[in-house]
Design a protein around this motif. Sequence first.
Motif, PDB file in Angstrom:
ATOM      1  N   ARG A 151       0.834  -1.217   0.000  1.00  0.00           N
ATOM      2  CA  ARG A 151       0.000   0.000   0.000  1.00  0.00           C
ATOM      3  C   ARG A 151       0.862   1.258   0.000  1.00  0.00           C
ATOM      4  O   ARG A 151       0.464   2.293  -0.541  1.00  0.00           O
ATOM      5  N   ILE A 152       2.055   1.175   0.609  1.00  0.00           N
ATOM      6  CA  ILE A 152       2.943   2.335   0.626  1.00  0.00           C
ATOM      7  C   ILE A 152       3.592   2.535  -0.744  1.00  0.00           C
ATOM      8  O   ILE A 152       3.610   3.650  -1.278  1.00  0.00           O
ATOM      9  N   SER A 153       4.125   1.481  -1.313  1.00  0.00           N
ATOM     10  CA  SER A 153       4.795   1.630  -2.612  1.00  0.00           C
ATOM     11  C   SER A 153       3.812   2.098  -3.688  1.00  0.00           C
ATOM     12  O   SER A 153       4.195   2.817  -4.615  1.00  0.00           O
ATOM     13  N   HIS A 154       2.535   1.716  -3.549  1.00  0.00           N
ATOM     14  CA  HIS A 154       1.548   2.084  -4.564  1.00  0.00           C
ATOM     15  C   HIS A 154       0.977   3.478  -4.352  1.00  0.00           C
ATOM     16  O   HIS A 154       0.752   4.202  -5.329  1.00  0.00           O
ATOM     17  N   TRP A 155       0.750   3.904  -3.097  1.00  0.00           N
ATOM     18  CA  TRP A 155      -0.036   5.106  -2.835  1.00  0.00           C
ATOM     19  C   TRP A 155       0.762   6.294  -2.308  1.00  0.00           C
ATOM     20  O   TRP A 155       0.234   7.425  -2.285  1.00  0.00           O
ATOM     21  N   LEU A 156       1.993   6.111  -1.881  1.00  0.00           N
ATOM     22  CA  LEU A 156       2.714   7.214  -1.257  1.00  0.00           C
ATOM     23  C   LEU A 156       2.811   8.421  -2.177  1.00  0.00           C
ATOM     24  O   LEU A 156       2.547   9.559  -1.758  1.00  0.00           O
ATOM     25  N   GLU A 157       3.176   8.208  -3.421  1.00  0.00           N
ATOM     26  CA  GLU A 157       3.302   9.350  -4.329  1.00  0.00           C
ATOM     27  C   GLU A 157       1.957  10.015  -4.590  1.00  0.00           C
ATOM     28  O   GLU A 157       1.896  11.237  -4.805  1.00  0.00           O
ATOM     29  N   HIS A 158       0.869   9.248  -4.566  1.00  0.00           N
ATOM     30  CA  HIS A 158      -0.457   9.847  -4.720  1.00  0.00           C
ATOM     31  C   HIS A 158      -0.748  10.808  -3.570  1.00  0.00           C
ATOM     32  O   HIS A 158      -1.299  11.901  -3.786  1.00  0.00           O
ATOM     33  N   PHE A 159      -0.414  10.410  -2.345  1.00  0.00           N
ATOM     34  CA  PHE A 159      -0.632  11.296  -1.207  1.00  0.00           C
ATOM     35  C   PHE A 159       0.286  12.509  -1.277  1.00  0.00           C
ATOM     36  O   PHE A 159      -0.119  13.622  -0.900  1.00  0.00           O
ATOM     37  N   ARG A 160       1.494  12.330  -1.756  1.00  0.00           N
ATOM     38  CA  ARG A 160       2.403  13.471  -1.883  1.00  0.00           C
ATOM     39  C   ARG A 160       1.899  14.463  -2.919  1.00  0.00           C
ATOM     40  O   ARG A 160       2.003  15.687  -2.727  1.00  0.00           O
ATOM     41  N   LEU A 161       1.346  13.974  -3.994  1.00  0.00           N
ATOM     42  CA  LEU A 161       0.803  14.865  -5.014  1.00  0.00           C
ATOM     43  C   LEU A 161      -0.466  15.566  -4.543  1.00  0.00           C
ATOM     44  O   LEU A 161      -0.817  16.628  -5.053  1.00  0.00           O
ATOM     45  N   ALA A 162      -1.146  14.971  -3.560  1.00  0.00           N
ATOM     46  CA  ALA A 162      -2.368  15.559  -3.001  1.00  0.00           C
ATOM     47  C   ALA A 162      -2.061  16.265  -1.688  1.00  0.00           C
ATOM     48  O   ALA A 162      -2.834  16.199  -0.729  1.00  0.00           O
ATOM     49  N   ALA A 163      -0.929  16.957  -1.629  1.00  0.00           N
ATOM     50  CA  ALA A 163      -0.497  17.614  -0.392  1.00  0.00           C
ATOM     51  C   ALA A 163      -1.610  18.497   0.158  1.00  0.00           C
ATOM     52  O   ALA A 163      -2.207  19.294  -0.567  1.00  0.00           O
ATOM     53  N   PRO A 164      -1.915  18.373   1.442  1.00  0.00           N
ATOM     54  CA  PRO A 164      -3.014  19.144   2.012  1.00  0.00           C
ATOM     55  C   PRO A 164      -2.701  20.630   2.077  1.00  0.00           C
ATOM     56  O   PRO A 164      -1.551  21.040   2.229  1.00  0.00           O
ATOM     57  N   ASP A 165      -3.749  21.434   1.970  1.00  0.00           N
ATOM     58  CA  ASP A 165      -3.651  22.888   2.052  1.00  0.00           C
ATOM     59  C   ASP A 165      -4.286  23.327   3.361  1.00  0.00           C
ATOM     60  O   ASP A 165      -5.469  23.089   3.601  1.00  0.00           O
ATOM     61  N   ALA A 166      -3.504  23.960   4.234  1.00  0.00           N
ATOM     62  CA  ALA A 166      -4.014  24.348   5.546  1.00  0.00           C
ATOM     63  C   ALA A 166      -5.124  25.392   5.441  1.00  0.00           C
ATOM     64  O   ALA A 166      -5.986  25.474   6.320  1.00  0.00           O
ATOM     65  N   ARG A 167      -5.148  26.180   4.363  1.00  0.00           N
ATOM     66  CA  ARG A 167      -6.154  27.231   4.207  1.00  0.00           C
ATOM     67  C   ARG A 167      -6.729  27.193   2.791  1.00  0.00           C
ATOM     68  O   ARG A 167      -6.515  28.108   1.988  1.00  0.00           O
ATOM     69  N   PRO A 168      -7.464  26.138   2.450  1.00  0.00           N
ATOM     70  CA  PRO A 168      -8.016  26.062   1.096  1.00  0.00           C
ATOM     71  C   PRO A 168      -8.989  27.208   0.819  1.00  0.00           C
ATOM     72  O   PRO A 168      -9.796  27.574   1.670  1.00  0.00           O
ATOM     73  N   ALA A 169      -8.878  27.775  -0.367  1.00  0.00           N
ATOM     74  CA  ALA A 169      -9.673  28.954  -0.709  1.00  0.00           C
ATOM     75  C   ALA A 169     -11.167  28.663  -0.756  1.00  0.00           C
ATOM     76  O   ALA A 169     -11.991  29.537  -0.492  1.00  0.00           O
ATOM     77  N   ASP A 170     -11.539  27.444  -1.096  1.00  0.00           N
ATOM     78  CA  ASP A 170     -12.963  27.130  -1.251  1.00  0.00           C
ATOM     79  C   ASP A 170     -13.602  26.647   0.044  1.00  0.00           C
ATOM     80  O   ASP A 170     -14.774  26.247   0.045  1.00  0.00           O
ATOM     81  N   GLY A 171     -12.861  26.646   1.149  1.00  0.00           N
ATOM     82  CA  GLY A 171     -13.449  26.269   2.426  1.00  0.00           C
ATOM     83  C   GLY A 171     -13.503  24.784   2.702  1.00  0.00           C
ATOM     84  O   GLY A 171     -13.987  24.373   3.757  1.00  0.00           O
ATOM     85  N   THR A 172     -13.018  23.939   1.806  1.00  0.00           N
ATOM     86  CA  THR A 172     -12.999  22.508   2.073  1.00  0.00           C
ATOM     87  C   THR A 172     -11.952  22.206   3.142  1.00  0.00           C
ATOM     88  O   THR A 172     -10.975  22.933   3.291  1.00  0.00           O
ATOM     89  N   PRO A 173     -12.143  21.148   3.925  1.00  0.00           N
ATOM     90  CA  PRO A 173     -11.149  20.837   4.964  1.00  0.00           C
ATOM     91  C   PRO A 173      -9.806  20.463   4.363  1.00  0.00           C
ATOM     92  O   PRO A 173      -9.722  19.939   3.249  1.00  0.00           O
ATOM     93  N   TRP A 174      -8.744  20.722   5.113  1.00  0.00           N
ATOM     94  CA  TRP A 174      -7.399  20.489   4.598  1.00  0.00           C
ATOM     95  C   TRP A 174      -7.176  19.052   4.197  1.00  0.00           C
ATOM     96  O   TRP A 174      -6.371  18.749   3.300  1.00  0.00           O
ATOM     97  N   TYR A 175      -7.871  18.110   4.859  1.00  0.00           N
ATOM     98  CA  TYR A 175      -7.634  16.687   4.628  1.00  0.00           C
ATOM     99  C   TYR A 175      -8.434  16.127   3.452  1.00  0.00           C
ATOM    100  O   TYR A 175      -8.271  14.953   3.101  1.00  0.00           O
ATOM    101  N   GLN A 176      -9.268  16.945   2.802  1.00  0.00           N
ATOM    102  CA  GLN A 176     -10.112  16.419   1.724  1.00  0.00           C
ATOM    103  C   GLN A 176      -9.301  15.807   0.582  1.00  0.00           C
ATOM    104  O   GLN A 176      -9.681  14.733   0.064  1.00  0.00           O
ATOM    105  N   PRO A 177      -8.178  16.407   0.139  1.00  0.00           N
ATOM    106  CA  PRO A 177      -7.412  15.749  -0.932  1.00  0.00           C
ATOM    107  C   PRO A 177      -6.947  14.350  -0.549  1.00  0.00           C
ATOM    108  O   PRO A 177      -6.904  13.455  -1.402  1.00  0.00           O
ATOM    109  N   TRP A 178      -6.610  14.133   0.713  1.00  0.00           N
ATOM    110  CA  TRP A 178      -6.210  12.802   1.147  1.00  0.00           C
ATOM    111  C   TRP A 178      -7.401  11.858   1.206  1.00  0.00           C
ATOM    112  O   TRP A 178      -7.268  10.676   0.881  1.00  0.00           O
ATOM    113  N   LEU A 179      -8.564  12.362   1.623  1.00  0.00           N
ATOM    114  CA  LEU A 179      -9.758  11.511   1.587  1.00  0.00           C
ATOM    115  C   LEU A 179     -10.082  11.098   0.153  1.00  0.00           C
ATOM    116  O   LEU A 179     -10.543   9.981  -0.085  1.00  0.00           O
TER     117      LEU A 179
END
Length: 241
Positions: A151-179
């Motif tokens: 699961r790490i070798s397959h998904w780690l880069e996906h999570f890195r590319l979906a780096a969370p934004d502490a202050r997203p402009a559209d009001g979505t929670p920071w963790y939404q890209p990871w979800l």
Amino acid sequence: MCTVIIDVPTDPGTPVRLLAIRDEDPNRPWNPLGHWWPEHPSILGVQDIRAGGAWLATDADTRRLAVLLNRAGGDHLPDTAVLSRGTLPLDSVLGHSPDERPAMRGFNLLEVDATSARVISWDGAIRRETEIEPGIHMIAHDDVDDPATARISHWLEHFRLAAPDARPADGTPWYQPWLDVLARSAELGPVDDRAIIRDNRPLGYPTLSLLVCAASVGTDAVDIRYADLPAPGTWGDLDLH
């Protein structure tokens, strides 16, 4: 066989953020995120009822968080001599890390404060400490970012590319890209070696993915959100609260 995704920032003013997925036997009793320890009112956590401790715990006063992931090791110990690993996260946020030779099965204990994170690993013979470098990393049942964990070798880069934004402009929670990455991972099915939302019974373990926590640990506060999965080992729309 839990999974944690963690972002340790390079900027010391930015909180450490993580997403934790718990795998456990559905028949082992637990309580959801709450204040379950009257003697420690500042501690919030997911309680392991059998151990009296926690799977994940945070202390608002000290800005600490700890979460437990099982790993192999310690099988030589007789059941009568084994202490529960469920005490570790609660002890950790109270300032007590495991000693050099804990009488426990193997574990990875992730310890987080406002500026850093480390993993204390025990394989039944050797205790190691790994400081987590700045960046986005994954932890499961082996070492940090272990490429031998599918699961790490397959998904780690996906999570890195979906780096969370502490202050997203559209009001979505920071963790939404990871979800969103978790949702894509669930398309594999829970028994795939690469799956994060898991059913481990075909591997001989009675554990399935049960819940998700997202946490932000900063110098001013700890913020943590929780949601149960719709059913063990089953993904669905989550409302973390």
